[in-house]
Design a protein around this motif. Structure first.
Motif, PDB file in Angstrom:
ATOM      1  N   VAL A 141      13.073  25.239  28.975  1.00  0.00           N
ATOM      2  CA  VAL A 141      12.477  25.848  27.788  1.00  0.00           C
ATOM      3  C   VAL A 141      12.917  27.306  27.672  1.00  0.00           C
ATOM      4  CG1 VAL A 141      10.342  26.275  26.530  1.00  0.00           C
ATOM      5  CG2 VAL A 141      10.511  24.298  28.033  1.00  0.00           C
ATOM      6  N   LEU A 142      13.097  27.970  28.809  1.00  0.00           N
ATOM      7  CA  LEU A 142      13.595  29.345  28.791  1.00  0.00           C
ATOM      8  C   LEU A 142      14.984  29.400  28.171  1.00  0.00           C
ATOM      9  CD1 LEU A 142      13.173  32.312  29.656  1.00  0.00           C
ATOM     10  CD2 LEU A 142      14.217  31.717  31.850  1.00  0.00           C
ATOM     11  N   MET A 143      15.829  28.415  28.477  1.00  0.00           N
ATOM     12  CA  MET A 143      17.157  28.374  27.871  1.00  0.00           C
ATOM     13  C   MET A 143      17.065  28.122  26.363  1.00  0.00           C
ATOM     14  SD  MET A 143      19.129  29.035  30.379  1.00  0.00           S
ATOM     15  CE  MET A 143      17.774  29.979  31.097  1.00  0.00           C
ATOM     16  N   VAL A 144      16.089  27.287  25.949  1.00  0.00           N
ATOM     17  CA  VAL A 144      15.868  27.075  24.519  1.00  0.00           C
ATOM     18  C   VAL A 144      15.492  28.395  23.845  1.00  0.00           C
ATOM     19  CG1 VAL A 144      14.424  25.908  22.804  1.00  0.00           C
ATOM     20  CG2 VAL A 144      15.195  24.668  24.836  1.00  0.00           C
ATOM     21  N   PHE A 145      14.642  29.172  24.516  1.00  0.00           N
ATOM     22  CA  PHE A 145      14.262  30.483  23.987  1.00  0.00           C
ATOM     23  C   PHE A 145      15.490  31.387  23.863  1.00  0.00           C
ATOM     24  CE2 PHE A 145      13.188  34.907  25.103  1.00  0.00           C
ATOM     25  CZ  PHE A 145      12.430  35.237  23.991  1.00  0.00           C
ATOM     26  N   ALA A 146      16.366  31.337  24.867  1.00  0.00           N
ATOM     27  CA  ALA A 146      17.581  32.168  24.826  1.00  0.00           C
ATOM     28  C   ALA A 146      18.440  31.804  23.625  1.00  0.00           C
ATOM     29  CB  ALA A 146      18.370  31.992  26.120  1.00  0.00           C
ATOM     30  N   PHE A 147      18.577  30.506  23.349  1.00  0.00           N
ATOM     31  CA  PHE A 147      19.370  30.099  22.187  1.00  0.00           C
ATOM     32  C   PHE A 147      18.678  30.459  20.879  1.00  0.00           C
ATOM     33  CE2 PHE A 147      21.419  27.082  25.236  1.00  0.00           C
ATOM     34  CZ  PHE A 147      22.714  27.526  25.048  1.00  0.00           C
ATOM     35  N   ALA A 148      17.345  30.463  20.905  1.00  0.00           N
ATOM     36  CA  ALA A 148      16.613  30.843  19.692  1.00  0.00           C
ATOM     37  C   ALA A 148      16.866  32.299  19.325  1.00  0.00           C
ATOM     38  CB  ALA A 148      15.119  30.603  19.880  1.00  0.00           C
ATOM     39  N   ILE A 165       6.896  16.388  30.039  1.00  0.00           N
ATOM     40  CA  ILE A 165       6.881  17.412  31.084  1.00  0.00           C
ATOM     41  C   ILE A 165       7.329  18.768  30.537  1.00  0.00           C
ATOM     42  CG2 ILE A 165       9.257  16.978  31.870  1.00  0.00           C
ATOM     43  CD1 ILE A 165       8.295  17.481  34.724  1.00  0.00           C
ATOM     44  N   LEU A 166       8.104  18.747  29.440  1.00  0.00           N
ATOM     45  CA  LEU A 166       8.583  19.993  28.850  1.00  0.00           C
ATOM     46  C   LEU A 166       7.486  20.746  28.102  1.00  0.00           C
ATOM     47  CD1 LEU A 166      11.989  18.722  27.398  1.00  0.00           C
ATOM     48  CD2 LEU A 166      11.555  19.752  29.629  1.00  0.00           C
ATOM     49  N   PHE A 167       6.301  20.124  27.937  1.00  0.00           N
ATOM     50  CA  PHE A 167       5.221  20.748  27.176  1.00  0.00           C
ATOM     51  C   PHE A 167       3.920  20.818  27.975  1.00  0.00           C
ATOM     52  CE2 PHE A 167       8.121  18.466  24.396  1.00  0.00           C
ATOM     53  CZ  PHE A 167       8.441  19.410  23.436  1.00  0.00           C
ATOM     54  N   GLU A 168       3.985  20.598  29.275  1.00  0.00           N
ATOM     55  CA  GLU A 168       2.762  20.511  30.066  1.00  0.00           C
ATOM     56  C   GLU A 168       2.218  21.865  30.493  1.00  0.00           C
ATOM     57  OE1 GLU A 168       3.514  17.932  33.325  1.00  0.00           O
ATOM     58  OE2 GLU A 168       3.351  16.091  32.128  1.00  0.00           O
ATOM     59  N   SER A 169       3.074  22.736  31.038  1.00  0.00           N
ATOM     60  CA  SER A 169       2.594  23.985  31.621  1.00  0.00           C
ATOM     61  C   SER A 169       2.333  25.043  30.551  1.00  0.00           C
ATOM     62  CB  SER A 169       3.602  24.521  32.634  1.00  0.00           C
ATOM     63  OG  SER A 169       4.773  24.987  31.988  1.00  0.00           O
ATOM     64  N   THR A 170       1.492  26.009  30.912  1.00  0.00           N
ATOM     65  CA  THR A 170       1.191  27.121  29.995  1.00  0.00           C
ATOM     66  C   THR A 170       2.442  27.941  29.700  1.00  0.00           C
ATOM     67  OG1 THR A 170      -1.048  27.244  30.894  1.00  0.00           O
ATOM     68  CG2 THR A 170      -0.251  29.162  29.655  1.00  0.00           C
ATOM     69  N   ILE A 171       3.268  28.162  30.733  1.00  0.00           N
ATOM     70  CA  ILE A 171       4.498  28.934  30.545  1.00  0.00           C
ATOM     71  C   ILE A 171       5.409  28.247  29.542  1.00  0.00           C
ATOM     72  CG2 ILE A 171       6.595  29.746  31.692  1.00  0.00           C
ATOM     73  CD1 ILE A 171       4.976  30.176  34.203  1.00  0.00           C
ATOM     74  N   SER A 172       5.542  26.928  29.644  1.00  0.00           N
ATOM     75  CA  SER A 172       6.400  26.189  28.706  1.00  0.00           C
ATOM     76  C   SER A 172       5.887  26.318  27.274  1.00  0.00           C
ATOM     77  CB  SER A 172       6.469  24.715  29.100  1.00  0.00           C
ATOM     78  OG  SER A 172       7.119  24.549  30.340  1.00  0.00           O
ATOM     79  N   ILE A 173       4.564  26.183  27.106  1.00  0.00           N
ATOM     80  CA  ILE A 173       3.993  26.272  25.758  1.00  0.00           C
ATOM     81  C   ILE A 173       4.228  27.654  25.159  1.00  0.00           C
ATOM     82  CG2 ILE A 173       1.835  26.213  24.452  1.00  0.00           C
ATOM     83  CD1 ILE A 173       0.843  24.084  26.449  1.00  0.00           C
ATOM     84  N   VAL A 174       4.003  28.699  25.978  1.00  0.00           N
ATOM     85  CA  VAL A 174       4.214  30.070  25.503  1.00  0.00           C
ATOM     86  C   VAL A 174       5.682  30.269  25.103  1.00  0.00           C
ATOM     87  CG1 VAL A 174       4.244  32.498  26.197  1.00  0.00           C
ATOM     88  CG2 VAL A 174       2.291  31.052  26.785  1.00  0.00           C
ATOM     89  N   LEU A 175       6.604  29.738  25.916  1.00  0.00           N
ATOM     90  CA  LEU A 175       8.028  29.890  25.612  1.00  0.00           C
ATOM     91  C   LEU A 175       8.427  29.114  24.361  1.00  0.00           C
ATOM     92  CD1 LEU A 175       9.585  29.720  29.198  1.00  0.00           C
ATOM     93  CD2 LEU A 175       9.521  31.703  27.677  1.00  0.00           C
ATOM     94  N   TRP A 176       7.842  27.932  24.153  1.00  0.00           N
ATOM     95  CA  TRP A 176       8.127  27.178  22.928  1.00  0.00           C
ATOM     96  C   TRP A 176       7.672  27.965  21.702  1.00  0.00           C
ATOM     97  CZ3 TRP A 176      11.536  23.628  22.509  1.00  0.00           C
ATOM     98  CH2 TRP A 176      11.738  22.655  23.500  1.00  0.00           C
ATOM     99  N   ILE A 177       6.450  28.537  21.789  1.00  0.00           N
ATOM    100  CA  ILE A 177       5.931  29.320  20.662  1.00  0.00           C
ATOM    101  C   ILE A 177       6.812  30.546  20.414  1.00  0.00           C
ATOM    102  CG2 ILE A 177       3.983  30.717  19.865  1.00  0.00           C
ATOM    103  CD1 ILE A 177       2.143  28.792  21.415  1.00  0.00           C
ATOM    104  N   ALA A 178       7.195  31.224  21.516  1.00  0.00           N
ATOM    105  CA  ALA A 178       8.045  32.409  21.384  1.00  0.00           C
ATOM    106  C   ALA A 178       9.394  32.043  20.774  1.00  0.00           C
ATOM    107  CB  ALA A 178       8.242  33.073  22.742  1.00  0.00           C
ATOM    108  N   ALA A 179       9.960  30.919  21.192  1.00  0.00           N
ATOM    109  CA  ALA A 179      11.247  30.481  20.646  1.00  0.00           C
ATOM    110  C   ALA A 179      11.143  30.201  19.150  1.00  0.00           C
ATOM    111  CB  ALA A 179      11.738  29.240  21.391  1.00  0.00           C
ATOM    112  N   ALA A 180      10.034  29.557  18.743  1.00  0.00           N
ATOM    113  CA  ALA A 180       9.858  29.262  17.321  1.00  0.00           C
ATOM    114  C   ALA A 180       9.719  30.542  16.509  1.00  0.00           C
ATOM    115  CB  ALA A 180       8.622  28.376  17.130  1.00  0.00           C
TER     116      ALA A 180
END
Length: 517
Positions: free
Chosen positions: A150-157, A464-479
């Protein structure tokens, strides 16, 4: 907050070998930055294979590359001030007031003042890096394969902030980088992908081959096309000391612009061109009460120079703590770590503190060395501007070929580099930027490996890509990062769109004559 890593880093950076390496990097970086259109990426691309084949340890290599990076930011001001030709993208704003100062016979003052501003920005940026790096690194314990993906997704975002006026071409470049990263042996299935039966491609495209081809070879071809535009260097430098009144007026400007530059540098995908523009426009709104900006105001010179040097330090924050490049140059440096089989990311500070600490300590030392070099030797650095292309281009080609061959001892690698260089030249001529390609290549491999590991842990469950708090925060940040540039761009267009003025329209008679007031 413990700074033990930093004190250990000073012991690494202050060793005789690393001091000498840093000094050489500062000198070469300043010369590279002074040459218009070369920039830090090309300098690092040329010297990376040489450092690797010399057997330098990773911390020494990173110190060398960081010194070249910061030195190029210092050197970029020279051609901006004397030729009105920016040494790199970050020095574009420097020319707005630097060149008018030179035309007024104050070139020496401009060079001295910009050197002091660069030093201020570099020191403040290095201080911010030392303070914020441990904070972000403290999040390392919560990162697993899913969070890394998810961090890499954020980097591409964050590519949204790099798109500028060519968003489609930026995305295409990123996809090209991802495609190049898939070439070679698939570690999971053992199948060869996109090798076209060529055994030399079994291990994929080597990072050094790609980066030298895309940047150095294509730059040499671009230089061959360029003709002298009639620009002449301003040789009368005048007094070589800055006025005390200009220094006093510029202190507040340097501090404000350094803060802006560091914050912008921390944001992945921005860079010195963005920070220098923001700092210049901010300072113009604050200080330009008499309309002197753009006409040789020293504050208009100090603002971008302090900002772009602070940005170069800020760009190391996401690179060292998250494994996300903060700029095109740090993307190349991220690939340099991979040459040493060092995995960049949140655990780098705990696993290899000598690299992180040595690099940060070298930024403090490097800025002092750069100030000591740039003030007394500025006349020597201005001579670099007189190097003709018929000398420069063959030198770049020779260094590129020697660097690749000495690293891989393969004629195929040299031919592949030349082919990539030709492709890069064609892409640049059609308006493509090379930084997204490198970003896609560097992050693509990390992204694929972590996605597969995460799915292996979950038995193929994508949840599993949406389970942890860190992943959720990174998904929101990427969006948010992906959407905000589009929203702000539309608002800016609406704000700047010409509006039909009804009173003006009614104020005109049918025959075009205006009504009397």
């Amino acid at each position: 907050m413990s700074f033990d890593y930093l004190w250990d880093g000073f012991s690494v950076a202050l060793s005789l070998r690393n001091l000498l390496i840093g000094l050489i990097g500062c000198f070469l970086g300043t010369m590279i930055g002074a040459l218009p259109a070369i920039g830090p990426i090309n300098g690092i691309a040329l010297l990376l294979p040489i450092a690797y084949t010399m057997g330098l340890p990773p911390e020494s290599t990173m110190i060398l590359l960081a010194a070249i990076y910061c030195g190029a930011e210092y050197g970029g001001r020279i051609s901006s001030i004397l030729l009105n030709v920016p040494g790199d993208a970050g020095a574009v704003m420097t020319a707005l007031d630097g060149y008018p100062m030179a035309r007024q016979g104050r070139a020496g003052e401009a060079l001295m003042l910009s050197g002091l501003a660069s030093f201020t920005g570099g020191i403040i940026g290095a201080t911010g890096l030392a303070l914020f790096a441990p904070v972000l690194a403290g999040l390392a314990t919560g990162f697993g394969p899913a969070e890394y993906f998810v961090l890499m997704v954020f980097a591409f975002a964050t590519l949204g902030s790099m798109m500028g006026a060519r968003p489609v071409k930026t995305l295409i470049g990123c996809v090209l980088g991802l495609m190049l990263a898939t070439i070679g042996l698939d570690a999971t299935s053992g199948a060869y992908r996109f090798t076209f039966g060529e055994p030399e491609l079994g291990d994929g495209i080597e990072f050094v081959v790609l980066v030298i081809g895309l940047f150095s070879i294509s730059e040499a071809l671009i230089l061959l096309e360029k003709q002298a535009a009639g620009t002449e260097i301003i040789r009368g430098l005048g007094r070589m000391t800055a006025r005390l009144s200009d220094i006093r007026r510029g202190i507040g400007t340097a501090l404000r612009s350094s803060g802006i530059g560091f914050v912008v540098g921390v944001l992945p995908g921005t860079g010195a061109s963005v920070s220098s523009a923001i700092a210049y426009m901010t300072e113009k709104r604050i200080s330009d009460r008499d309309g002197s900006f753009g006409k040789g105001d020293p504050r208009g010179l100090v603002a971008p120079e302090a900002a772009n040097n602070a940005t170069s330090c800020g760009a190391f924050v996401p690179m060292l703590t998250l494994g996300v490049p903060g700029s095109g140059t740090t993307a190349v440096m991220l690939g340099a770590l991979m040459l040493y089989n060092i995995q960049p990311g949140p655990t780098l500070m705990t696993d290899r503190p000598e690299i992180v600490g040595g690099l940060i300590a070298s930024l403090f030392i490097g800025n002092i060395l750069l100030l000591a070099l740039n003030l007394p030797l500025v006349r020597i650095f201005t001579r670099v501007l007189t190097v003709p292309n018929w000398v420069l281009v063959p030198g770049i080609l020779v260094l590129s070929i020697v660097g690749v061959y000495s690293t891989h001892a393969s004629a195929f690698s040299v031919l592949l580099m030349l082919g990539i260089g030709m492709a890069g030249w064609l892409l640049r001529k059609t308006g493509f930027d090379m930084a997204p390609i490198i970003l896609g290549f560097v992050l693509g491999r990390v992204m694929e490996v972590n996605l597969r590991n995460a799915l292996a842990i979950s038995g193929g469950d994508i949840g599993i890509l949406f389970e942890s708090t860190i992943s959720i925060v990174l998904w929101i940040a990427a969006a948010l990062v992906a959407v905000m540039p589009l929203v702000l761009g539309r608002r800016l267009k609406r704000a700047t769109a010409p509006e039909t003025s009804i009173p003006d329209a009614e104020a005109r008679l049918p025959d075009g004559e205006e009504r009397p007031a």
